[in-house]
Design an enzyme around this catalytic site. Structure first.
Site, PDB file in Angstrom:
ATOM      1  CD  GLU A 113      -2.946  -1.204   2.317  1.00 44.20           C
ATOM      2  OE1 GLU A 113      -4.308  -1.028   2.039  1.00 44.20           O
ATOM      3  OE2 GLU A 113      -2.558  -1.426   3.228  1.00 44.20           O
ATOM      4  CD  GLU A 133      -3.670  -6.550   3.407  1.00 40.58           C
ATOM      5  OE1 GLU A 133      -2.754  -5.669   3.527  1.00 40.58           O
ATOM      6  OE2 GLU A 133      -3.571  -7.168   2.347  1.00 40.58           O
TER       7      GLU A 133
END
Length: 259
Positions: A113, A133
Site C-alpha cells: 500500500e 489481508e
C-alpha cells in the site's frame, strides 16, 4: 545535506533527493512506533523547500516492507494503528513533490500500500507484491481504494480477493511498476532513474504533480480549466518558468532558482 535522527527509519535530504528508509530489517515491518516516525519524516518533507523528489525504500534486500504489524490489528490497538497508518497516505497526498517507491524485495500488505501510494515505483527483479489481508479475513482499505485506479479493475479484484503475490515483471506488465532492475545493480539503477528529475526545476515538478492530481477523475473540460489555472496563475508566475523559456531562446543552459 540534512539528516534527521530516528530509531526505526532513516530520513535524509541530499542534492534535492529526500530518502526515507524503513529501517527494521530483514522484513521492515510497520509497527505503530515506526509509522509514527514515518509521519514525522513526511511532515518534515512537506515543509522542505530543498526537496525535488521523495524516495521511500526499505533497509536490506529481503523486503521493502512486509506490511503492518499483525499484533497492532487487535481491538485495543487497531484505532491507533489505522490513525497513524492512514496518516502516512494523507501526508503523501499532500506532498508537493513527486514520490518514488524503490522496492528492493517483498512489498506485502501495508508495504504494498505504501508503494502504490507513491507516484512511481521501481523494483528489483526479485521483488514481489501482494495484498494477503483477505487470508486473515480482513481487507486493505488503502489498496481497495487505490489499486483499481492503477491496474485493470478485474486484475485489482483478483489481487485483493485472492491475496496472491505477483512478481516484479508481472507488476510491470500490468502497469503497477515503472521499471524493473537487476538485484545486483539496483541501487545504482535507482540513482540513474532519479537523476533526470533532480536536474529539473522544483517549481515545474511541483506544478506538474499538482495538475495531474488535481485533474484526476474530472471531466475533460473541468480538468482543462484546472490545468489552465495552475499553468497561467501559478507556474507562469515562477522565476523558473521565465528562466526556462529565456534559456531556450538564448540557446543556453537554464539556471534554476526553484521558485
Amino acid at each position: 545535506m540534512t539528516q534527521a535522527q530516528f530509531k526505526f527509519i532513516t530520513y535524509s535530504v541530499a542534492n534535492g533527493l529526500a530518502t526515507l528508509t524503513i529501517n527494521r530489517p530483514p522484513f521492515n515491518v510497520l509497527d505503530i512506533p515506526t509509522m509514527e516516525e514515518v509521519n514525522v519524516a513526511l511532515e518534515q518533507c512537506l515543509v522542505a523547500t530543498d526537496v525535488k523528489l521523495l524516495m521511500i525504500t526499505g533497509a536490506g534486500e529481503k523486503a521493502f516492507s512486509a506490511g503492518v504489524e499483525v499484533a497492532d490489528h487487535t481491538p485495543d490497538k487497531v484505532d491507533r494503528m489505522i490513525e497513524v497508518f492512514h496518516g502516512i497516505f494523507r501526508r503523501l497526498q499532500e506532498l508537493p513533490v513527486p514520490t518514488l517507491a524503490a522496492v528492493n524485495g517483498a512489498a506485502l500488505g501495508g508495504g504494498m500500500e505504501v508503494a502504490i501510494a507513491c507516484d512511481m515505483i521501481v523494483a528489483a527483479a526479485n521483488a514481489k507484491f501482494g495484498q494477503p489481508e483477505i487470508k486473515l479475513a480482513v481487507f486493505p482499505p488503502i489498496a481497495a481504494v487505490l489499486l483499481p485506479r492503477l491496474v485493470p479493475p478485474a486484475r485489482a479484484m483478483e489481487l485483493l480477493l485472492g491475496g496472491e503475490n505477483i512478481a516484479a515483471e508481472e507488476a510491470r506488465a500490468i502497469g503497477l511498476v515503472n521499471r524493473v532492475f537487476a538485484k545486483e545493480t539496483f541501487a545504482a539503477d535507482v540513482q540513474a532513474f532519479v537523476a533526470p528529475y533532480l536536474a529539473l526545476s522544483r517549481a515545474a515538478l511541483v506544478s506538474t504533480r499538482k495538475t495531474i492530481r488535481a485533474t484526476s477523475g474530472k471531466p475533460f473540460g473541468q480538468a482543462l480549466d484546472v490545468a489552465e489555472n495552475i499553468y497561467l496563475n501559478e507556474l507562469m508566475a515562477t522565476e523558473d518558468a521565465k528562466e526556462g523559456l529565456a534559456a531556450f531562446l538564448e540557446k543556453r543552459k537554464p539556471v534554476w532558482r526553484h521558485r
